[in-house]
Design an enzyme around this catalytic site. Structure first.
Site, PDB file in Angstrom:
ATOM      1  N   SER A 145       0.832  -1.198   0.000  1.00 38.91           N
ATOM      2  CA  SER A 145       0.000   0.000   0.000  1.00 38.91           C
ATOM      3  C   SER A 145       0.874   1.260   0.000  1.00 38.91           C
ATOM      4  CB  SER A 145      -0.970  -0.062   1.182  1.00 38.91           C
ATOM      5  OG  SER A 145      -2.007   0.861   1.009  1.00 38.91           O
ATOM      6  N   ASP A 221     -10.231  -5.774  -2.721  1.00 39.25           N
ATOM      7  CA  ASP A 221      -9.592  -4.747  -1.880  1.00 39.25           C
ATOM      8  C   ASP A 221     -10.528  -3.540  -1.755  1.00 39.25           C
ATOM      9  OD1 ASP A 221      -7.978  -2.538  -1.035  1.00 39.25           O
ATOM     10  OD2 ASP A 221      -6.194  -3.594  -1.728  1.00 39.25           O
ATOM     11  N   HIS A 254      -7.435  -5.993   1.381  1.00 41.92           N
ATOM     12  CA  HIS A 254      -6.226  -5.172   1.551  1.00 41.92           C
ATOM     13  C   HIS A 254      -5.384  -5.631   2.754  1.00 41.92           C
ATOM     14  CE1 HIS A 254      -4.116  -1.525   0.353  1.00 41.92           C
ATOM     15  NE2 HIS A 254      -4.037  -1.117   1.607  1.00 41.92           N
TER      16      HIS A 254
HETATM   17  N1  LIG Z   1      -8.969   1.303   8.011  1.00 49.57           N
HETATM   18  C1  LIG Z   1      -7.667   1.486   8.511  1.00 49.57           C
HETATM   19  C2  LIG Z   1      -6.840   2.107   7.431  1.00 49.57           C
HETATM   20  C3  LIG Z   1      -5.423   1.781   7.613  1.00 49.57           C
HETATM   21  C4  LIG Z   1      -5.002   0.527   6.871  1.00 49.57           C
HETATM   22  O1  LIG Z   1      -5.767  -0.189   6.280  1.00 49.57           O
HETATM   23  N2  LIG Z   1      -3.690   0.316   6.887  1.00 49.57           N
HETATM   24  C5  LIG Z   1      -3.126  -0.761   6.136  1.00 49.57           C
HETATM   25  C6  LIG Z   1      -2.251  -0.175   5.083  1.00 49.57           C
HETATM   26  S1  LIG Z   1      -3.221   0.925   4.065  1.00 49.57           S
HETATM   27  C7  LIG Z   1      -2.106   1.751   3.063  1.00 49.57           C
HETATM   28  O2  LIG Z   1      -1.017   2.086   3.339  1.00 49.57           O
HETATM   29  C8  LIG Z   1      -2.331  -1.677   7.053  1.00 49.57           C
HETATM   30  O3  LIG Z   1      -1.344  -2.264   6.667  1.00 49.57           O
HETATM   31  N3  LIG Z   1      -2.823  -1.799   8.286  1.00 49.57           N
HETATM   32  C9  LIG Z   1      -2.141  -2.576   9.315  1.00 49.57           C
HETATM   33  C10 LIG Z   1      -2.572  -4.008   9.424  1.00 49.57           C
HETATM   34  O4  LIG Z   1      -1.953  -4.722  10.232  1.00 49.57           O
HETATM   35  O5  LIG Z   1      -3.507  -4.447   8.711  1.00 49.57           O
HETATM   36  C11 LIG Z   1      -7.679   2.344   9.734  1.00 49.57           C
HETATM   37  O6  LIG Z   1      -8.586   3.127   9.857  1.00 49.57           O
HETATM   38  O7  LIG Z   1      -6.762   2.230  10.562  1.00 49.57           O
END
Ligand SMILES: N[C@@H](CCC(=O)N[C@@H](CSC=O)C(=O)NCC(=O)O)C(=O)O
Length: 276
Positions: A145, A221, A254
């Site tokens: 991401s 995603d 995602h």
């Molecule tokens: N809905 C989440 C948004 C944050 C999120 O999805 N972070 C992802 C990367 S998104 C793009 O860089 C991530 O890797 N999260 C950490 C995990 O362990 O899944 C929110 O509101 O926090």
């Protein structure tokens, strides 16, 4: 430098270090996985750049990458995603400030003093890693991401520095999507010409090195249409004949469940280049 975690893992060691970053002006935490082969001689290094809201912990605890790194004899380096500390600027929301460094060198206030993640990842972190005799200077880079954006832009801007590059669900065109527009405007100012130097879809148009790119993208995603839009990058690659394997994976979202499902194939992709 202080080792703050040390755990046996697939015959090697999953460590976490805290070290001083002069570039960022703060202490940083970094996950480093040493495969068993590192006890016998220098191993190549895969740098992993995580996404929004992450620290070094997300990748090392959720991706399951250590099993494959141990098979291929690759060191995994997973840094935090922004400068940290009480004197580091922050903002409301998860997509700007701490946890959202976007792998750029900020030029605008209040960010410019600490938010220099590009220089940290390209120069300071590898110098720190490669001072360890267990690490060679054969480098690969990948990420997820926001970290996929970081991996693509850093590889494209540094020909010859990385043997291979891949990404999961990358933000391929930050100048054209809300996450990127918000971050690049804050860190670099309103001039979109400055944003292009951190936009993979712009950078690939003038890339001098045709390093093959592997991208996996989940079709389910939740950010696909609004924030990721891999077709923009695919079209730019096709226009300049840049080698890209974009795999649209049905059913995957995602999350790190997606990353865990394909990280073995990404590490094999990097191992083929690193061990060639
Ligand atoms: N809905 C989440 C948004 C944050 C999120 O999805 N972070 C992802 C990367 S998104 C793009 O860089 C991530 O890797 N999260 C950490 C995990 O362990 O899944 C929110 O509101 O926090």
């Amino acid at each position: 430098m202080e080792r703050i975690e040390h755990r046996a893992c697939f015959g090697g060691w999953q460590d976490v270090y805290r070290h001083r970053s002069e570039v960022l002006g703060c202490d940083m935490t970094v996950g480093v996985y040493f495969p068993p082969q590192a006890e016998k001689g220098p191993c190549p290094v895969l740098y992993w750049l995580s996404g929004l809201t992450c620290t070094e912990q997300n990748f090392i605890t959720k991706a399951g990458a250590q099993r494959y790194a141990a098979e291929h004899g690759i060191i995994l380096v997973a840094p935090d995603t922004s400068p940290r500390g009480n004197d580091v600027a922050d903002a409301e929301g998860y997509d700007l400030g701490k946890g959202a460094g976007f792998y750029v060198n900020a030029t605008q206030e209040p960010w410019a003093k600490h938010y220099r993640m590009y220089d940290y990842i390209v120069d300071e972190l590898p110098a720190w890693v490669e001072a360890d005799p267990a690490a060679s200077d054969a480098r690969a880079i990948s990420g997820h991401s926001m970290g996929g954006h970081g991996a693509l832009t850093i590889a494209l801007k540094n020909p010859g520095r990385y043997r291979s590059v891949s990404a999961f669900s990358p933000i391929v065109a930050p100048s054209q999507v809300p996450w990127g527009e918000k971050a690049l405007a804050a860190y670099l100012g309103p001039d979109r010409a400055a944003w292009a130097q951190y936009d993979a879809t712009e950078l690939v148009k003038s890339a001098t090195e045709k390093l093959p790119i592997l991208i996996d993208q989940g079709q389910a995603d939740e950010f696909l249409d609004a924030q990721l839009r891999p077709q923009l990058f695919q079209a730019a690659c096709e226009a300049v004949d840049h080698p890209l394997l974009l795999r649209m994976q049905p059913g995957y979202d995602h999350s790190y469940y997606f990353i865990a499902s394909f990280i073995g194939e990404h590490i094999a992709h990097h191992a083929a280049a690193l061990r060639a």
